[in-house]
Every structure is written in structure tokens, then in C-alpha cells.
Design an enzyme around this catalytic site. Structure first.
Site, PDB file in Angstrom:
ATOM      1  N   ARG A 326       0.849  -1.195   0.000  1.00 53.66           N
ATOM      2  CA  ARG A 326       0.000   0.000   0.000  1.00 53.66           C
ATOM      3  C   ARG A 326       0.888   1.250   0.000  1.00 53.66           C
ATOM      4  O   ARG A 326       1.624   1.483   0.960  1.00 53.66           O
ATOM      5  CB  ARG A 326      -0.915   0.017   1.222  1.00 53.66           C
ATOM      6  CG  ARG A 326      -1.873  -1.164   1.310  1.00 53.66           C
ATOM      7  CD  ARG A 326      -3.062  -0.997   0.377  1.00 53.66           C
ATOM      8  NE  ARG A 326      -3.883  -2.196   0.329  1.00 53.66           N
ATOM      9  CZ  ARG A 326      -4.860  -2.495   1.178  1.00 53.66           C
ATOM     10  NH1 ARG A 326      -5.123  -1.661   2.172  1.00 53.66           N
ATOM     11  NH2 ARG A 326      -5.574  -3.598   1.032  1.00 53.66           N
ATOM     12  N   GLU A 328       0.687   4.228   0.850  1.00 50.88           N
ATOM     13  CA  GLU A 328       0.034   5.243   1.672  1.00 50.88           C
ATOM     14  C   GLU A 328       1.084   5.912   2.554  1.00 50.88           C
ATOM     15  O   GLU A 328       1.797   5.239   3.288  1.00 50.88           O
ATOM     16  CB  GLU A 328      -1.049   4.607   2.549  1.00 50.88           C
ATOM     17  CG  GLU A 328      -2.179   3.971   1.745  1.00 50.88           C
ATOM     18  CD  GLU A 328      -3.184   3.268   2.653  1.00 50.88           C
ATOM     19  OE1 GLU A 328      -2.922   3.190   3.873  1.00 50.88           O
ATOM     20  OE2 GLU A 328      -4.216   2.815   2.140  1.00 50.88           O
ATOM     21  N   ARG A 334       0.234   2.259  13.430  1.00 52.05           N
ATOM     22  CA  ARG A 334      -0.520   1.084  13.014  1.00 52.05           C
ATOM     23  C   ARG A 334      -0.542   0.876  11.503  1.00 52.05           C
ATOM     24  O   ARG A 334      -1.329   0.084  11.004  1.00 52.05           O
ATOM     25  CB  ARG A 334      -1.947   1.148  13.550  1.00 52.05           C
ATOM     26  CG  ARG A 334      -2.815   2.237  12.969  1.00 52.05           C
ATOM     27  CD  ARG A 334      -4.225   2.147  13.517  1.00 52.05           C
ATOM     28  NE  ARG A 334      -5.205   2.711  12.602  1.00 52.05           N
ATOM     29  CZ  ARG A 334      -6.483   2.354  12.562  1.00 52.05           C
ATOM     30  NH1 ARG A 334      -6.924   1.400  13.361  1.00 52.05           N
ATOM     31  NH2 ARG A 334      -7.318   2.916  11.735  1.00 52.05           N
ATOM     32  N   HIS A 335       0.329   1.594  10.762  1.00 53.16           N
ATOM     33  CA  HIS A 335       0.352   1.452   9.311  1.00 53.16           C
ATOM     34  C   HIS A 335       1.725   1.014   8.813  1.00 53.16           C
ATOM     35  O   HIS A 335       2.752   1.463   9.319  1.00 53.16           O
ATOM     36  CB  HIS A 335      -0.021   2.777   8.631  1.00 53.16           C
ATOM     37  CG  HIS A 335      -1.479   3.099   8.688  1.00 53.16           C
ATOM     38  ND1 HIS A 335      -2.018   3.862   9.690  1.00 53.16           N
ATOM     39  CD2 HIS A 335      -2.505   2.731   7.875  1.00 53.16           C
ATOM     40  CE1 HIS A 335      -3.329   3.980   9.498  1.00 53.16           C
ATOM     41  NE2 HIS A 335      -3.649   3.301   8.412  1.00 53.16           N
ATOM     42  N   GLU A 499      -9.568  -1.588  13.888  1.00 54.04           N
ATOM     43  CA  GLU A 499     -10.009  -2.474  12.806  1.00 54.04           C
ATOM     44  C   GLU A 499      -8.909  -3.449  12.403  1.00 54.04           C
ATOM     45  O   GLU A 499      -7.755  -3.061  12.219  1.00 54.04           O
ATOM     46  CB  GLU A 499     -10.431  -1.631  11.596  1.00 54.04           C
ATOM     47  CG  GLU A 499     -10.858  -2.443  10.396  1.00 54.04           C
ATOM     48  CD  GLU A 499      -9.829  -2.378   9.276  1.00 54.04           C
ATOM     49  OE1 GLU A 499      -9.576  -3.439   8.687  1.00 54.04           O
ATOM     50  OE2 GLU A 499      -9.270  -1.305   9.016  1.00 54.04           O
ATOM     51  N   SER A 502     -11.599  -6.173   7.113  1.00 55.00           N
ATOM     52  CA  SER A 502     -12.617  -5.472   6.339  1.00 55.00           C
ATOM     53  C   SER A 502     -13.161  -6.441   5.298  1.00 55.00           C
ATOM     54  O   SER A 502     -12.388  -7.155   4.640  1.00 55.00           O
ATOM     55  CB  SER A 502     -12.012  -4.242   5.652  1.00 55.00           C
ATOM     56  OG  SER A 502     -13.007  -3.505   4.992  1.00 55.00           O
ATOM     57  N   ARG A 554      -1.651  -6.550  12.487  1.00 51.88           N
ATOM     58  CA  ARG A 554      -2.616  -5.892  13.381  1.00 51.88           C
ATOM     59  C   ARG A 554      -3.089  -6.858  14.471  1.00 51.88           C
ATOM     60  O   ARG A 554      -3.218  -6.484  15.641  1.00 51.88           O
ATOM     61  CB  ARG A 554      -3.831  -5.400  12.582  1.00 51.88           C
ATOM     62  CG  ARG A 554      -3.553  -4.184  11.696  1.00 51.88           C
ATOM     63  CD  ARG A 554      -3.981  -2.900  12.351  1.00 51.88           C
ATOM     64  NE  ARG A 554      -3.739  -1.765  11.468  1.00 51.88           N
ATOM     65  CZ  ARG A 554      -4.678  -1.154  10.767  1.00 51.88           C
ATOM     66  NH1 ARG A 554      -5.934  -1.568  10.831  1.00 51.88           N
ATOM     67  NH2 ARG A 554      -4.377  -0.124  10.008  1.00 51.88           N
TER      68      ARG A 554
END
Length: 580
Positions: A326, A328, A334-335, A499, A502, A554
Site C-alpha cells: 500500500r 500510503e 498502526r500502518h 479495525e 474489512s 494488526r
């Protein structure tokens, strides 16, 4: 004309002065004499040291029993009756050995890391050997068969050196509290260094201290500053030797094993989807571009489209453990830009809650497996990160609340938030705390998310205007004024208010899928290179299906209460880190 006169001669120096100039000064003579004397003393001292060393070596009864192992290894001369063992085997198999003050005991051989060495006297040294999570105390004591030179060698060994040990297993006078194997110790008979460690850039003891939670100040311990996460990651091979890190990755491996075990028992088949794509497949900009020969390629954001294509191919239940990329620029606790996804997809019979129920059962199976099979590893980490035990609901009683209900709970708690507004991370944590208080569970499901904040392949809810005008069958529903209003058949799973999963029911109609692609909040072209084959897969019949994607790191982070997700990745990748 006068005759030429011979040139006048220069006056000659007196003989005494010439001799004086040629002779060295008194100071120079003194210095030379001192230098000679020093050289003679140094030569005598070296000769004496050499003689002493030779004498010592000649009298070293253990000269063949310690030293450095050649790179190619030692000759294979071990007696067949001497077993090579793991420290874990020593702990379980030799409980009936003799006390340390009696002779005898089982002779064993093993390789280990010398965690530390402590010289008690010229005749005695103590060491701690480590294999994985197991540690044991060792004694090197001078005797008629073991020299002082060997004791000195053992006591001067650098920490973290890899060694080969021959020893006798004995019972100590009292339990050794500083090692995991407390009821036994090893009396060393031979000790060889396989790989000698240099001076460590950080101490292993510092790597075994807790890092502060993001936003909180570090707590000083004995006036020693906390070694930062960046320093630990820059020296990751040393950091990973810390006992809690070994436990973290034991648990991580356990999650993968439990995940695969549960799904295979329910008829799922493991797949491996491609990670190099010819085009961006999900319409987003968060993809990594790479050079692929003479053209561009992209790293996969998820196996989502391929999972669905396999469902269309008649593979009713599939799962994958896969790397996910990803792009991002999220520098949070948490990423990650590369993480491990636990993905599954399945056809269902009646409605998408069959998928939700299976996922709930899967997560409870993982949690209960961690509680039982991985209890020791969990406790190892929680001794450092003092987090409360993860609270689990009973099977069949997982809190499952609608998005609308969650919004109402937040409003009643004082938060101003819109009906269809996406939840921020603080909002999620706040809702998690409310769920914990109401249901006494750290694990819950939030169902029926707003359609506008979900991907284009998400099936709208039955209450959506799409389905109020006519019975659609397998065709596309009628166009509606606001296609992105209302809710969808989608869900997220949460641990400790964050979370981890998903998922959703997916659109299985090619015509409706094309319509939703064009009508989504961020429209995509169903005829683009990255999506054309995906859409075509549904033109030839596809069962109703759904699934989800779980972030492995996670789960590990939240199960253990780690302060940063990077601690759950052996060599993490984030916007600022590509090494080591």
C-alpha cells in the site's frame, strides 16, 4: 711582466676542533645508551613472556578443549554415545541427574549463543547459554582436568558469540532464577567459539525493555535512556534476539497456522495470486509502480479481484496468506507499506451473514488457540508490555452491531458525528471502549457500513433505493438519483477498538458491477486494462459470495498490546524505511 702568484691558502682548522665537531655530544651518547638499555630490557621481557607462555601452554591440560572452531568445522570425532541436544531437551529429559557436588551425570553436546559471561575468580566462571527462548546456566571450574587458562578464556568471551559446548548436566544447589531452565545447569568440559561477536552497537538488555506508547513519554529505568524504535530497527538482527521478539514472531506464525488450519478443515483451498500487475486494479492511487522490462507494472494492493475470479471459476472457498503493498504515506503506529494479508472468499447459500458467522468462528478459533497453544509466548511479551488480557465473548455471542447503532452509541457518549460519516481512528477506539463496557468483549463486529465509503465491488444493502423500484434478478438495477446513499452489506472486525478485518458481500452480476464502477464516489472504467478481465469473469455465471481481508500484523499487535505495529514485522517497511 710579473710571474703568476699561486692563490693564497685558506687557514686550516685546528685538529682538536675538527675532532670535537666529528664526535657525538654527551647528550646523544646518553640517549643512545638509554635506548639500548630499554631495547635490551624489552627483549628480555618479551623472551620471559614467551618462555612463560610456552611453559603455560605446555602445562595447559585443557589446551585442546577450548579455542576457535575453524571455518570448515571440527573433525567428526564425537563418541557415538554422546548425544547432540537442544536446550529444551535438556530441560525435559535430564531431571534425574546428579547434584553438582557429586560425580557423574549425562554428557551432552550443543550449540548455543553465549548470552553473558561472569568471572568469579581465577578458577571459576559462570556463563548463560541461549537457544531460542531457552536459557541455561553453565559453570567452568578449574580442576585436575580443566585449566585456569580455559576458565580465563570462557570468562573473556564476548556476549552473543556462537559456541559449541561439551558438558555434564547437573543439578544446582538451588534454583537458578535468571534462566528459563532453573532446575539444571551445565558443567562445561569443552568450549569452542564458532562465531565471535564484535562489540554490540546496542545491548540486548536494552532491546528487552518496553517501548512507550505513541504520544506518551518514555519511562526511565535505573537512569538508563530508552533505546528508540529507530535504533532497534537499524540494528534489527540484534533486536530480534531479544526474548520478547522471539515470542512475538512465534505468535505471528501461530496466527497463520491457526488461520490455515481452521479454513482447510472447512473445505477452503489455499491459493497464490500474482503480486505483479499490468495495471492498477482497484482504481486507487495508492499503488507502487515498478519497472517491468520495457513497461510499467504495479505491486498488488490485495488479492481481492483474483479471489472473486476464482469463485466465478467454481472454486467455492479459497484463502491466501500473502504480501500486501500500500503506497500510503501514513506514518502512524498502526500502518505499514508492506504487510501480510490473511484473505478469504467464499460462496454462500442464503445471505452474506453466513460469511460473517464463519469469520467470527475463525477469529475465535485463532484467539482461543493463542490462549492455549501459545500461552507461554503470550506471557513472555506481556511481562514486558503490561496490557490487560484480551477479553473474548463466548462462541455465538460475538457483539455484532450495525453502523447506525454504533453512531448512536458515540452520540450518546457526546460525540458529534453524521449518520454516514466514516469513523476516524480515535472514533473507532472510543466505540471499542463503549462496546467493552457494554458487552465485556475486546472483539466485536460493525455491520452495514455506508455504501459511499466502501469499494465499488461492495453489494448495496437490501434497503438501498437500487432495490426498491423493481426486482432486478441478475440484471443491473435501475438508475437512482443518489446511487451512493444508504448502507451496504459490508462489515469490519475490531480488536481493542481498532479495525483488523474489512469485508463484504461482493457484486456477482457483471452488469450491476459495471454500473457501480461508473456510479461510485470515485468512478472507474470497467473496460480499463486492470479491470476488463475481472468484469468479464462474471459474465458467465457466478454464485453470490463474500469474504474479507485481515491484517496479520494488526492481530499480533492488538493481541499483545504492542505500542507499534513495526514490532510485529521482522523487517518493517514504512514511508521512511526500506532498510535493512
Amino acid at each position: 711582466m710579473a710571474e703568476d702568484q699561486p692563490p693564497a691558502s685558506l687557514p686550516s682548522r685546528p685538529k682538536e676542533l675538527a675532532e670535537e665537531a666529528a664526535a657525538p655530544s654527551k647528550n646523544a651518547l646518553k640517549k643512545a645508551a638509554k635506548d639500548k638499555e630499554k631495547a635490551e630490557k624489552a627483549a628480555k621481557r618479551k623472551a620471559a613472556e614467551d618462555a612463560q607462555r610456552k611453559e603455560s601452554e605446555a602445562s595447559d591440560i585443557s589446551s585442546d578443549d577450548y579455542g576457535h572452531v575453524p571455518l570448515v568445522g571440527l573433525p567428526s570425532s564425537t563418541p557415538a554415545e554422546v548425544p547432540w541436544v537442544r536446550l529444551s531437551e535438556i530441560a525435559s529429559e535430564f531431571t534425574d541427574t546428579t547434584p553438582m557436588d557429586e560425580s557423574g551425570g549425562p554428557h551432552v553436546i550443543f550449540q548455543a549463543v553465549a548470552e553473558n559471561a561472569r568471572v568469579q575468580s581465577a578458577k571459576l566462571a559462570f556463563l548463560v547459554f541461549r537457544q531460542g527462548q531457552d536459557t541455561i546456566q553453565a559453570v567452568v571450574a578449574a580442576s585436575d582436568t580443566l585449566s585456569r587458562q580455559m576458565v580465563k578464556f570462557a570468562g573473556s568471551m564476548s556476549a552473543e558469540s556462537v559456541v559449541l559446548v561439551h558438558g555434564i548436566v547437573k543439578k544446582p544447589k538451588e534454583l537458578v532464577k535468571s534462566t528459563s531452565i532453573s532446575h539444571l545447569e551445565v558443567h562445561v568440559k569443552k568450549l569452542y567459539i564458532i562465531s565471535e561477536a564484535e562489540v554490540l552497537p546496542m545491548q540486548l538488555a536494552d532491546a528487552e525493555r518496553a517501548l512507550p506508547v505513541e504520544g506518551e513519554e518514555a519511562q526511565e529505568d535505573d537512569s538508563r535512556p530508552i533505546v528508540t524504535l529507530s535504533t532497534r530497527l537499524n540494528n534489527r538482527t540484534i533486536d530480534l534476539a531479544a526474548k520478547q521478539n522471539r515470542a512475538i514472531f512465534t505468535i505471528k506464525d501461530g496466527v497463520v497456522a491457526l488461520f490455515s488450519e481452521y479454513l482447510r478443515n472447512l473445505g477452503f483451498i489455499g491459493i497464490q495470486s500474482p503480486k505483479l500487475l499490468g495495471a492498477s486494479s482497484e482504481g486507487g492511487s495508492n499503488v507502487f509502480e515498478v519497472k517491468y522490462f520495457e513497461r510499467k507494472a504495479y505491486l498488488a494492493q490485495s488479492p481481492q479481484l483474483y479471489k472473486q475470479m476464482l469463485i466465478a471459476a467454481g472454486w467455492d472457498r479459497v484463502f491466501e496468506v500473502n504480501p500486501v503493498f500500500r503506497a500510503e504515506n501514513s506514518n502512524t503506529a498502526r500502518h505499514l507499506t508492506e504487510f501480510t494479508g490473511l484473505d478469504l472468499e467464499m460462496a454462500f447459500d442464503r445471505n452474506y451473514h453466513e460469511v460473517v458467522e464463519l469469520l467470527e468462528g475463525l477469529m475465535l478459533y485463532i484467539f482461543n488457540g493463542l490462549r492455549t497453544k501459545y500461552k507461554d509466548a503470550t506471557e513472555t511479551v506481556r511481562k514486558i508490555y503490561h496490557v490487560e488480557e484480551f477479553k473474548l465473548p463466548e462462541a455465538g455471542k460475538v457483539p455484532r452491531i450495525s453502523f447506525a447503532e454504533g453512531i448512536q452509541m458515540l452520540r450518546e457518549d457526546g460525540l458529534e458525528i453524521g449518520d454516514f460519516e466514516d469513523l476516524s481512528t480515535p472514533d473507532e477506539k472510543r466505540l471499542g471502549a463503549l462496546v467493552l463496557k457494554k458487552y465485556n468483549s475486546d472483539f466485536y463486529v460493525l455491520d452495514q457500513f455506508p455504501l459511499a465509503i466502501r469499494p465499488f465491488y461492495t453489494m448495496p444493502s437490501a434497503s438501498h433505493p437500487y432495490f426498491s423500484s423493481k426486482e432486478t434478478g441478475s440484471s443491473a438495477p435501475a438508475t437512482v438519483p443518489d446511487p451512493n446513499t444508504g448502507y451496504s452489506n459490508s462489515y469490519d472486525f475490531f480488536m481493542r477498538g481498532q479495525e483488523i478485518l474489512s469485508g463484504a458481500q461482493r457484486i456477482h452480476s457483471a452488469a450491476f458491477l459495471q454500473q457501480r464502477m461508473r456510479e461510485a464516489v470515485t468512478p472507474v472504467d470497467p473496460n480499463s486494462d486492470g479491470l476488463r478481465d475481472y468484469v468479464n469473469a462474471f459474465k458467465y455465471g457466478c454464485p453470490r459470495h463474500g469474504g474479507g481481508g485481515i491484517g496479520l500484523e494488526r492481530i499480533v499487535m492488538l493481541w499483545l498490546g504492542l505500542p507499534n505495529i513495526r514490532l510485529a514485522s521482522a523487517f518493517p517497511r514504512d514511508p521512511g524505511r526500506l532498510l535493512p
